[in-house]
Write an enzyme that holds these catalytic residues in place. Structure first.
Site, PDB file in Angstrom:
ATOM      1  N   LEU A 261      -4.006  -0.291   7.297  1.00 14.63           N
ATOM      2  CA  LEU A 261      -2.909   0.657   7.490  1.00 14.63           C
ATOM      3  C   LEU A 261      -3.492   2.052   7.345  1.00 14.63           C
ATOM      4  O   LEU A 261      -4.430   2.264   6.571  1.00 14.63           O
ATOM      5  CB  LEU A 261      -1.809   0.448   6.433  1.00 14.63           C
ATOM      6  CG  LEU A 261      -0.958  -0.803   6.557  1.00 14.63           C
ATOM      7  CD1 LEU A 261      -0.041  -0.943   5.355  1.00 14.63           C
ATOM      8  CD2 LEU A 261      -0.153  -0.791   7.844  1.00 14.63           C
ATOM      9  N   ASP A 262      -2.925   3.010   8.064  1.00 13.72           N
ATOM     10  CA  ASP A 262      -3.403   4.393   7.983  1.00 13.72           C
ATOM     11  C   ASP A 262      -3.208   4.959   6.580  1.00 13.72           C
ATOM     12  O   ASP A 262      -2.382   4.476   5.803  1.00 13.72           O
ATOM     13  CB  ASP A 262      -2.660   5.271   8.993  1.00 13.72           C
ATOM     14  CG  ASP A 262      -3.040   4.953  10.430  1.00 13.72           C
ATOM     15  OD1 ASP A 262      -4.112   4.375  10.641  1.00 13.72           O
ATOM     16  OD2 ASP A 262      -2.249   5.282  11.327  1.00 13.72           O
ATOM     17  N   TYR A 263      -3.943   6.021   6.317  1.00  8.79           N
ATOM     18  CA  TYR A 263      -3.924   6.698   5.019  1.00  8.79           C
ATOM     19  C   TYR A 263      -2.514   7.050   4.552  1.00  8.79           C
ATOM     20  O   TYR A 263      -2.148   6.810   3.411  1.00  8.79           O
ATOM     21  CB  TYR A 263      -4.797   7.960   5.117  1.00  8.79           C
ATOM     22  CG  TYR A 263      -4.875   8.783   3.870  1.00  8.79           C
ATOM     23  CD1 TYR A 263      -5.645   8.373   2.794  1.00  8.79           C
ATOM     24  CD2 TYR A 263      -4.198   9.998   3.787  1.00  8.79           C
ATOM     25  CE1 TYR A 263      -5.728   9.149   1.650  1.00  8.79           C
ATOM     26  CE2 TYR A 263      -4.278  10.782   2.653  1.00  8.79           C
ATOM     27  CZ  TYR A 263      -5.044  10.350   1.585  1.00  8.79           C
ATOM     28  OH  TYR A 263      -5.116  11.110   0.448  1.00  8.79           O
TER      29      TYR A 263
ATOM     30  N   LYS B 265       0.838  -1.193   0.000  1.00  7.32           N
ATOM     31  CA  LYS B 265       0.000   0.000   0.000  1.00  7.32           C
ATOM     32  C   LYS B 265       0.873   1.243   0.000  1.00  7.32           C
ATOM     33  O   LYS B 265       1.703   1.430   0.876  1.00  7.32           O
ATOM     34  CB  LYS B 265      -0.915   0.022   1.234  1.00  7.32           C
ATOM     35  CG  LYS B 265      -1.925   1.179   1.175  1.00  7.32           C
ATOM     36  CD  LYS B 265      -2.604   1.382   2.492  1.00  7.32           C
ATOM     37  CE  LYS B 265      -2.022   2.462   3.325  1.00  7.32           C
ATOM     38  NZ  LYS B 265      -1.839   3.772   2.753  1.00  7.32           N
TER      39      LYS B 265
ATOM     40  N   SER C 202       0.320   5.772   5.785  1.00  8.80           N
ATOM     41  CA  SER C 202       1.265   4.661   5.983  1.00  8.80           C
ATOM     42  C   SER C 202       1.468   3.867   4.703  1.00  8.80           C
ATOM     43  O   SER C 202       0.598   3.812   3.837  1.00  8.80           O
ATOM     44  CB  SER C 202       0.751   3.707   7.062  1.00  8.80           C
ATOM     45  OG  SER C 202       0.635   4.361   8.292  1.00  8.80           O
TER      46      SER C 202
END
Length: 149
Positions: free
Chosen positions: A105-107, A71, A109
């Protein structure tokens, strides 16, 4: 999400469109195959990934899919989002609408995400009760100083 296991007769009736009266004779004649083997009875248990065949007609032939995806930042760990690009949007697959993400996962990350159509596997991996250890490596823009701590 409910169980992905069910009895063969229920599948044939509900999803195969076969009348209850016809199911027993079809199985007894060896015309219904489960994963290439003649079904043993109406109570034979199947799941979402069992290959079901009646004569030469394939009724179900789904395969489990497991995808590793890196990602990038600025992509949402979601299957759909009205405002942001999602990890599903990154995939060029016809079956992408059947996939879900095992974890988040965070935006901003980056990192490994696992996607699958196998709900049981995803739940085993993601459920806190299973105590599956996950390791995260974090890189910060600025070092954490004693004053900040």
């Amino acid at each position: 999400m409910g169980s992905n296991r069910k009895r063969l007769d229920r599948y044939l009736r509900q999803d195969g469109g076969i009348s209850s009266a016809d199911i027993r004779p079809l199985i007894a004649q060896g015309r219904v195959l489960v994963d290439g083997v003649p079904a043993t009875g109406i109570s034979h248990v199947i799941d979402n990934f069992s290959r079901i065949q009646l004569d030469q007609r394939i009724l179900q032939a789904r395969s489990a899919v497991y995808i590793m995806l890196h990602k990038p930042p600025g992509v949402v760990s979601a299957t759909e989002d009205p405002r942001h690009r999602t990890v599903i949007d990154l995939l060029q697959r016809q079956d992408r609408d059947q996939l879900h993400i095992a974890g988040r996962l965070d935006y901003s990350s980056t990192g490994l995400l696992l996607l699958t159509n196998d709900g049981a596997w995803s739940r085993r991996l993601s459920s806190p009760e299973n105590n599956i250890r996950k390791l995260y490596r974090v890189t910060l823009e600025k070092p954490v100083t004693e004053d900040y701590v």
